[in-house]
Write an enzyme that holds these catalytic residues in place. Structure first.
Site, PDB file in Angstrom:
ATOM      1  N   GLY A 168       0.700  -1.141  -0.087  1.00 33.54           N
ATOM      2  CA  GLY A 168       0.056   0.022   0.004  1.00 33.54           C
ATOM      3  C   GLY A 168       0.876   1.313  -0.045  1.00 33.54           C
ATOM      4  CG  HIS A 169       3.632   3.755   2.379  1.00 38.57           C
ATOM      5  ND1 HIS A 169       4.982   4.099   2.299  1.00 38.57           N
ATOM      6  CD2 HIS A 169       2.994   5.000   2.921  1.00 38.57           C
ATOM      7  CE1 HIS A 169       5.329   5.251   2.754  1.00 38.57           C
ATOM      8  NE2 HIS A 169       4.240   5.929   3.255  1.00 38.57           N
ATOM      9  CG  PHE A 170       3.222   5.099  -2.058  1.00 34.66           C
ATOM     10  CD1 PHE A 170       2.206   5.660  -1.608  1.00 34.66           C
ATOM     11  CD2 PHE A 170       4.475   5.684  -1.561  1.00 34.66           C
ATOM     12  CE1 PHE A 170       2.043   6.602  -0.525  1.00 34.66           C
ATOM     13  CE2 PHE A 170       4.522   6.753  -0.404  1.00 34.66           C
ATOM     14  CZ  PHE A 170       3.334   7.113  -0.148  1.00 34.66           C
ATOM     15  CG  LEU A 188       9.038   5.062  -0.756  1.00 37.76           C
ATOM     16  CD1 LEU A 188       8.747   6.176  -0.962  1.00 37.76           C
ATOM     17  CD2 LEU A 188      10.618   4.794  -0.828  1.00 37.76           C
TER      18      LEU A 188
END
Lengths: 92, 153
Positions: free
Chosen positions: B37-39, B44
């Site tokens: 989800g990140h990203f 990251l």
């Protein structure tokens, strides 16, 4: 600058409270609405400024056990007097 | 590191009791649900997890100093700076030093470096509370796993 004025400046800056609303008779919790977490920031600033270690745990325990009234430590004139005592004890 | 379990410290590389300082190592994982989800496509480590990593190194420092007598809980983050991105499979060196030993609280200065370059730092405040016996056992086991030298009081 008096100890009270130094403490009042610390509270004003740390808690974003208008300086002129902080009086010697102010109770940090009841009058100024400072919570225990914010008081840690104040204690840290006081410890650094005066080179002492405020005995917060001991004070809190005494208040919680009903041995001492909260204003003994948290009314600002009394807090300033306690700081002066701690500074004097350290210098002795 | 297992990001999704908040398992941030792999090992303690050094503990200086007189100097009240701890150095730890961690390697970011190759894959993690966090990266999904990140990203998406651009993994990251979130800044909040870098902060948690510095907090855990600081927490282990405080636990080692007090002999597992009191549990530090993160109470404040000041002056946090994130200077570079951190991706998967990155070796982190975490440094934590005690700035102030207060009554019922402690303040540390912590940083993370990658390849000798500091990538983030912060000043962290911890409220300290008595450590429940069951949690003390868990923390003692965890200290053994990561090589934290603890003299239980």
């Amino acid at each position: 600058m008096s100890t009270f004025d130094t403490v009042a400046d610390i509270i004003a800056e740390t808690c974003d409270i208008p300086r002129d609303s902080i009086k010697p008779e102010s109770h940090a919790i009841d009058d100024l609405g400072i919570d225990s977490l914010a008081f840690l920031d104040i204690a840290f600033a006081i410890d650094k400024k005066f080179g002492i270690k405020l005995p917060l745990e001991e004070w809190t325990q005494e208040v919680n056990e009903g041995k001492v009234k909260a204003e003994e430590y948290f009314k600002l004139s009394n807090l300033a007097a306690k700081i002066d005592q701690l500074v004097a004890a350290k210098a002795a | 590191m297992r990001l999704e379990y908040f398992d941030m410290i792999d090992s303690v590389a050094g503990f200086d009791r007189p100097g009240a300082r701890l150095m730890a190592h961690a390697r970011t994982p190759k894959e993690s649900p966090v990266f999904e989800g990140h990203f998406p496509g651009h993994p990251l480590v979130p800044g909040v997890l870098l902060t948690e990593t510095m907090a855990q190194a600081s927490g282990y420092l405080i636990l080692a100093l007090n002999g597992l007598a009191r549990m530090p809980f993160l109470a404040g983050v000041e002056k946090a700076k994130f200077r570079a991105f951190v991706g998967p499979e990155t070796d982190l060196v975490i440094d934590a030093a005690l700035l102030h030993d207060g009554s019922g609280y402690s303040v540390t200065k912590a940083s993370i470096a990658v390849a000798g370059k500091r990538i983030c730092d912060a000043e962290l405040m911890f409220r300290e509370m008595p450590l429940p016996d069951d949690l003390r056992g868990l923390m003692k086991a965890r200290a053994g796993q990561i090589g934290l030298p603890v003299e239980v009081k």
